[in-house]
Design an enzyme around this catalytic site. Structure first.
Site, PDB file in Angstrom:
ATOM      1  CD  GLU A 267      -2.916  -1.193   2.325  1.00 12.58           C
ATOM      2  OE1 GLU A 267      -2.817  -0.324   3.218  1.00 12.58           O
ATOM      3  OE2 GLU A 267      -3.758  -2.090   2.349  1.00 12.58           O
ATOM      4  CG  HIS A 289      -6.065   0.520   4.542  1.00  9.44           C
ATOM      5  ND1 HIS A 289      -4.913  -0.162   4.851  1.00  9.44           N
ATOM      6  CD2 HIS A 289      -6.873   0.350   5.617  1.00  9.44           C
ATOM      7  CE1 HIS A 289      -5.019  -0.711   6.057  1.00  9.44           C
ATOM      8  NE2 HIS A 289      -6.210  -0.404   6.540  1.00  9.44           N
ATOM      9  CG  LEU A 290     -10.950   4.843   1.746  1.00  9.69           C
ATOM     10  CD1 LEU A 290     -12.006   5.444   0.812  1.00  9.69           C
ATOM     11  CD2 LEU A 290     -10.116   5.956   2.370  1.00  9.69           C
ATOM     12  N   GLY A 291     -11.338   1.531   5.369  1.00 11.25           N
ATOM     13  CA  GLY A 291     -12.221   0.879   6.351  1.00 11.25           C
ATOM     14  C   GLY A 291     -12.407   1.681   7.624  1.00 11.25           C
TER      15      GLY A 291
HETATM   16  N1  LIG Z   1      -9.691  -1.989   6.481  1.00  9.86           N
HETATM   17  C1  LIG Z   1      -9.573  -1.343   7.609  1.00  9.86           C
HETATM   18  O1  LIG Z   1      -9.433  -0.145   7.641  1.00  9.86           O
HETATM   19  C2  LIG Z   1      -9.668  -2.098   8.888  1.00  9.86           C
HETATM   20  C3  LIG Z   1     -10.256  -1.506  10.010  1.00  9.86           C
HETATM   21  C4  LIG Z   1     -10.311  -2.240  11.187  1.00  9.86           C
HETATM   22  C5  LIG Z   1      -9.799  -3.515  11.237  1.00  9.86           C
HETATM   23  N2  LIG Z   1      -9.195  -4.029  10.157  1.00  9.86           N
HETATM   24  C6  LIG Z   1      -8.652  -5.378  10.157  1.00  9.86           C
HETATM   25  O2  LIG Z   1      -9.703  -6.288  10.347  1.00  9.86           O
HETATM   26  C7  LIG Z   1      -9.211  -7.471  10.921  1.00  9.86           C
HETATM   27  C8  LIG Z   1     -10.115  -7.919  12.052  1.00  9.86           C
HETATM   28  O3  LIG Z   1     -10.118  -6.967  13.089  1.00  9.86           O
HETATM   29  P1  LIG Z   1     -10.875  -7.299  14.455  1.00  9.86           P
HETATM   30  O4  LIG Z   1     -10.782  -6.075  15.281  1.00  9.86           O
HETATM   31  O5  LIG Z   1     -12.193  -7.893  14.188  1.00  9.86           O
HETATM   32  O6  LIG Z   1      -9.912  -8.408  15.053  1.00  9.86           O
HETATM   33  P2  LIG Z   1     -10.303  -9.509  16.133  1.00  9.86           P
HETATM   34  O7  LIG Z   1      -9.029  -9.936  16.721  1.00  9.86           O
HETATM   35  O8  LIG Z   1     -11.359  -9.006  17.040  1.00  9.86           O
HETATM   36  O9  LIG Z   1     -10.918 -10.699  15.270  1.00  9.86           O
HETATM   37  C9  LIG Z   1     -10.154 -11.543  14.471  1.00  9.86           C
HETATM   38  C10 LIG Z   1     -10.817 -12.903  14.486  1.00  9.86           C
HETATM   39  O10 LIG Z   1     -10.130 -13.736  13.559  1.00  9.86           O
HETATM   40  C11 LIG Z   1     -10.164 -15.049  14.086  1.00  9.86           C
HETATM   41  N3  LIG Z   1      -9.157 -15.871  13.441  1.00  9.86           N
HETATM   42  C12 LIG Z   1      -7.806 -15.866  13.624  1.00  9.86           C
HETATM   43  N4  LIG Z   1      -7.237 -16.789  12.855  1.00  9.86           N
HETATM   44  C13 LIG Z   1      -8.235 -17.405  12.159  1.00  9.86           C
HETATM   45  C14 LIG Z   1      -8.251 -18.437  11.217  1.00  9.86           C
HETATM   46  N5  LIG Z   1      -7.134 -19.038  10.804  1.00  9.86           N
HETATM   47  N6  LIG Z   1      -9.452 -18.807  10.713  1.00  9.86           N
HETATM   48  C15 LIG Z   1     -10.579 -18.208  11.102  1.00  9.86           C
HETATM   49  N7  LIG Z   1     -10.622 -17.225  12.021  1.00  9.86           N
HETATM   50  C16 LIG Z   1      -9.454 -16.825  12.537  1.00  9.86           C
HETATM   51  C17 LIG Z   1      -9.913 -14.822  15.552  1.00  9.86           C
HETATM   52  O11 LIG Z   1     -10.329 -15.928  16.327  1.00  9.86           O
HETATM   53  C18 LIG Z   1     -10.747 -13.596  15.827  1.00  9.86           C
HETATM   54  O12 LIG Z   1     -12.024 -13.941  16.295  1.00  9.86           O
HETATM   55  C19 LIG Z   1      -7.772  -7.151  11.337  1.00  9.86           C
HETATM   56  O13 LIG Z   1      -6.894  -7.635  10.343  1.00  9.86           O
HETATM   57  C20 LIG Z   1      -7.734  -5.657  11.328  1.00  9.86           C
HETATM   58  O14 LIG Z   1      -6.451  -5.174  11.144  1.00  9.86           O
HETATM   59  C21 LIG Z   1      -9.141  -3.365   8.965  1.00  9.86           C
HETATM   60  O1  LIG Z   2      -6.046  -1.896  11.427  1.00 10.84           O
HETATM   61  C1  LIG Z   2      -6.733  -0.891  11.361  1.00 10.84           C
HETATM   62  O2  LIG Z   2      -7.113  -0.266  12.368  1.00 10.84           O
HETATM   63  C2  LIG Z   2      -7.181  -0.418  10.030  1.00 10.84           C
HETATM   64  O3  LIG Z   2      -6.588  -1.122   9.036  1.00 10.84           O
HETATM   65  C3  LIG Z   2      -7.078   1.057   9.834  1.00 10.84           C
HETATM   66  O4  LIG Z   2      -5.861   1.482   9.319  1.00 10.84           O
HETATM   67  P1  LIG Z   2      -5.605   3.051   9.141  1.00 10.84           P
HETATM   68  O5  LIG Z   2      -5.480   3.653  10.501  1.00 10.84           O
HETATM   69  O6  LIG Z   2      -4.332   3.170   8.391  1.00 10.84           O
HETATM   70  O7  LIG Z   2      -6.762   3.610   8.410  1.00 10.84           O
END
Ligand SMILES: NC(=O)c1ccc[n+]([C@@H]2O[C@H](COP(=O)([O-])OP(=O)(O)OC[C@H]3O[C@@H](n4cnc5c(N)ncnc54)[C@H](O)[C@@H]3O)[C@@H](O)[C@H]2O)c1
Ligand SMILES: O=C(O)[C@H](O)COP(=O)(O)O
Length: 592
Positions: A267, A289-291
């Site tokens: 990214e 990456h706007l999540g």
């Molecule tokens: N795109 C974004 O901007 C954005 C925003 C927030 C979170 N995220 C990403 O989203 C993801 C999830 O975040 P979260 O807060 O829900 O995390 P979390 O830790 O609460 O949940 C992750 C889940 O994945 C499960 N897991 C782990 N390994 C696994 C496997 N092999 N098979 C199936 N399930 C499995 C865990 O048991 C857990 O319940 C993270 O990668 C985080 O970085 C992205």
């Molecule tokens: O892991 C996260 O919290 C998300 O991917 C958000 O990433 P960012 O702060 O770069 O938007």
């Protein structure tokens, strides 16, 4: 009154963070926002900062952390810490904090938004209309109601997506080996037992796991082939959980009906790369990456991590450290005076027994015994860390490593130091003190023996004694109550001269005149006699046994420790003059 006595600690913010959190820092810290730093620039400027606040763009690598001599905390304003080398930070004692729940809602809503956009071809319809076209029949979509959503990872985001999808009338299946069946049932989610089952049933598949070894490339060619023709897939978690080459191929072959992707292996994506081709594909709905990019989520994560940065720089514990144990604030408050005491005990041990003339570093196995009220505290990690810090700080300056609860166990292990903690709540075991902490060094050749060492010379040569130090806290003030066989009562503070001698008239005068000759002023003096109760002791049973134990035999009982608080460091030549001319048995200076 300023929060920090000296210059305010410097905080580096190389990414866009919501001002709400930064405002909390600005009143007491020196906050510098420096966006667009190259990795080389970051490496160059990082040594002066005590806190680094990042999102997902800044790569906090091992070289950056090693160069960051003053860094105490890396704060990730978000969830994923895969851009931070947490292992290296742990080794260096740098706390890594994140905001585990500040952006869950935003990420889940973004997932739903992408799913709906993909189902209803909204980006294509929007672009076409903006180009001046009116193409209604080209953009016929599908409904999500009545469709099956497969979720991989039923954690915080996954579960929120499940609840929102249920509200849209979808059936939700999930795969997560660690998820609670009760929690899944409460959200009307069916937990499936295999990936194959999930893949075969899903009309839409969404992944919400972290990027870890077991999830890297979890959805690749073979897995995509198991999905229904025309199924659609989403990734709002991390690039790399779905293999980008396989995903592009499945779109190009027409096997998948669409893909919605917010996160990429690199990214921003490298031009001409697979990710770049994926982005360009007509059936891919993509966002950069706007999540987590909502006003609300950014406020939440910014305030969350900035509060934690303040706590850490004030010497307190954060609430969501990725690499440190959770200790309740009220428990931490109770522990604070004992943290100081135990660090002083450790430092006194090393200076008095191990590095003093005639001392030796041969003992590395310790019992750390908590008696009385302090024994009721279950989480004694800060005390353990304080001991490791105290033991090592006089001898190593610990190579720029800040020993704390983050890395104490690791550092102790690397240095071959073994500490066994023991708790005793029985008030009869700790004499008149409401709390007592005792450090006992086990004899080297008989690490498991409970007998006192017969020939240990330590800081007091020729005298048979064990290496034991006890202390308590009088209010917030640490107090040493036992040093070897001597019943003491002194504050472990400043430079102290500890002389062992026969308790005879005139000795104080002789010592005083030698020190006067060397220009050393005495601030206070206290005498610690041999305690009739402190004959032996090596572990909790021995300490209990000595409470009413036998008095030491003469002439040893005439020995005493003279502890003098002095106004400057005392050289080895002065301590050896005290032995040669002053007739004391041993003398050692410690700075606590
Ligand atoms: N795109 C974004 O901007 C954005 C925003 C927030 C979170 N995220 C990403 O989203 C993801 C999830 O975040 P979260 O807060 O829900 O995390 P979390 O830790 O609460 O949940 C992750 C889940 O994945 C499960 N897991 C782990 N390994 C696994 C496997 N092999 N098979 C199936 N399930 C499995 C865990 O048991 C857990 O319940 C993270 O990668 C985080 O970085 C992205
Ligand atoms: O892991 C996260 O919290 C998300 O991917 C958000 O990433 P960012 O702060 O770069 O938007």
């Amino acid at each position: 009154m300023p929060l920090f006595k000296e210059a305010p600690p410097k905080v580096l913010v190389p990414e866009k963070l919501s001002p709400d959190g930064l405002a909390l820092l600005r009143s007491s810290l020196d906050v510098e926002e420096r966006k667009g730093l190259s990795p080389e620039e970051l490496l160059e400027i990082i040594p002066t900062y005590e806190a680094l606040l990042v999102r997902s763009e800044t790569k906090v690598t091992a070289p950056v952390l090693r160069a960051a001599r003053n860094l105490k905390v890396v704060a990730r304003a978000g969830v994923g810490v895969d851009n931070v080398d947490v292992e290296e930070a742990t080794k260096l004692g740098i706390v890594v904090v994140n905001s585990p729940s500040g952006n869950i809602g935003a990420a889940a809503e973004h997932t739903i938004a992408l799913m709906m956009s993909m189902a209803r071809k909204i980006p294509e319809g929007c672009a076409s209309l903006k180009e001046g076209k009116w193409e209604r029949s080209k953009f016929v979509g599908v409904e999500v109601k009545g469709k099956i959503l497969g979720i991989i990872g039923l954690g915080k985001v996954g579960l929120t997506v499940a609840r929102l999808a249920k509200g849209l009338g979808m059936t939700v299946n999930a795969l997560d080996p660690y998820a609670s069946p009760a929690v899944a049932a409460s959200a009307s989610v069916t937990l499936v037992s295999s990936l194959a089952e999930l893949l075969a049933s899903a009309d839409f598949l969404t992944i919400h796991t972290p990027l870890i070894a077991s999830t890297r490339g979890m959805i690749a060619e073979a897995e995509l082939a198991q999905m229904k023709p025309g199924a659609r897939i989403l990734n709002v978690a991390r690039g790399g959980t779905i293999d980008e080459v396989a995903l592009l191929a499945a779109l190009e072959s027409g096997h998948l009906g669409g893909a919605a992707v917010d996160v990429f292996t690199s990214e921003p994506p490298v031009p001409e790369s697979t990710a770049a081709k994926l982005i360009a594909h007509p059936r891919a709905v993509v966002t950069p990456h706007l999540g987590a990019s909502t006003v609300e989520a950014q406020e939440n994560v910014s305030v969350d991590v900035c509060e934690q940065v303040l706590e850490i720089l004030k010497g307190l514990l954060p609430r969501s450290a990725v690499n440190a144990p959770i200790i309740l604030p009220e428990e931490y408050q109770k522990l604070q005076p004992f943290v100081r005491l135990v660090e002083k005990i450790g430092s006194l041990y090393t200076q008095h027994y191990a590095t003093a003339p005639g001392g030796s570093m041969t003992r590395n196995t310790f019992d750390l015994i908590y008696q009385g009220e302090v024994a009721s505290i279950n989480n004694t990690k800060p005390l353990f860390a304080a001991l490791v810090k105290g033991l090592l700080s006089p001898i190593s300056s610990t190579e720029g490593i800040n020993i704390n609860i983050v890395n104490a166990e690791l550092v102790a292990r690397e240095r071959g130091i073994f500490i066994s903690e023991q708790h005793s709540r029985d008030p009869s075991e700790h004499s008149s003190y409401s709390s007592l902490v005792t450090l006992v060094a086990r004899p080297p050749s008989r690490a498991s023996s409970r007998a006192p060492a017969a020939t240990d010379t330590g800081g007091a040569p020729q005298v048979q004694h064990q290496r034991i130090i006890s202390g308590t806290c009088s209010g917030d003030q640490p107090l040493i109550t036992r040093l070897g066989r001597f019943e003491a009562s002194f504050e472990p503070q400043g430079t102290l001269l500890i002389c062992e001698n026969y308790d005879s008239p005139g000795k104080i005068g002789v010592v005083g005149s030698i020190l006067g000759r060397e220009g050393v002023n005495i601030n206070f003096m206290t005498v610690a006699p041999v305690s009739p109760k402190l004959a032996v002791g090596g572990n909790i049973e021995d300490i209990k046994a000595t409470k009413d134990g036998p008095a030491s035999a003469d002439p040893a009982s005439k020995e005493a420790l003279m502890i003098l608080g002095v106004d400057r460091g005392v050289s080895h030549s002065v301590t050896s003059d005290l032995v040669k001319e002053g007739g004391v048995l041993s003398a050692c200076a410690v700075t606590l």
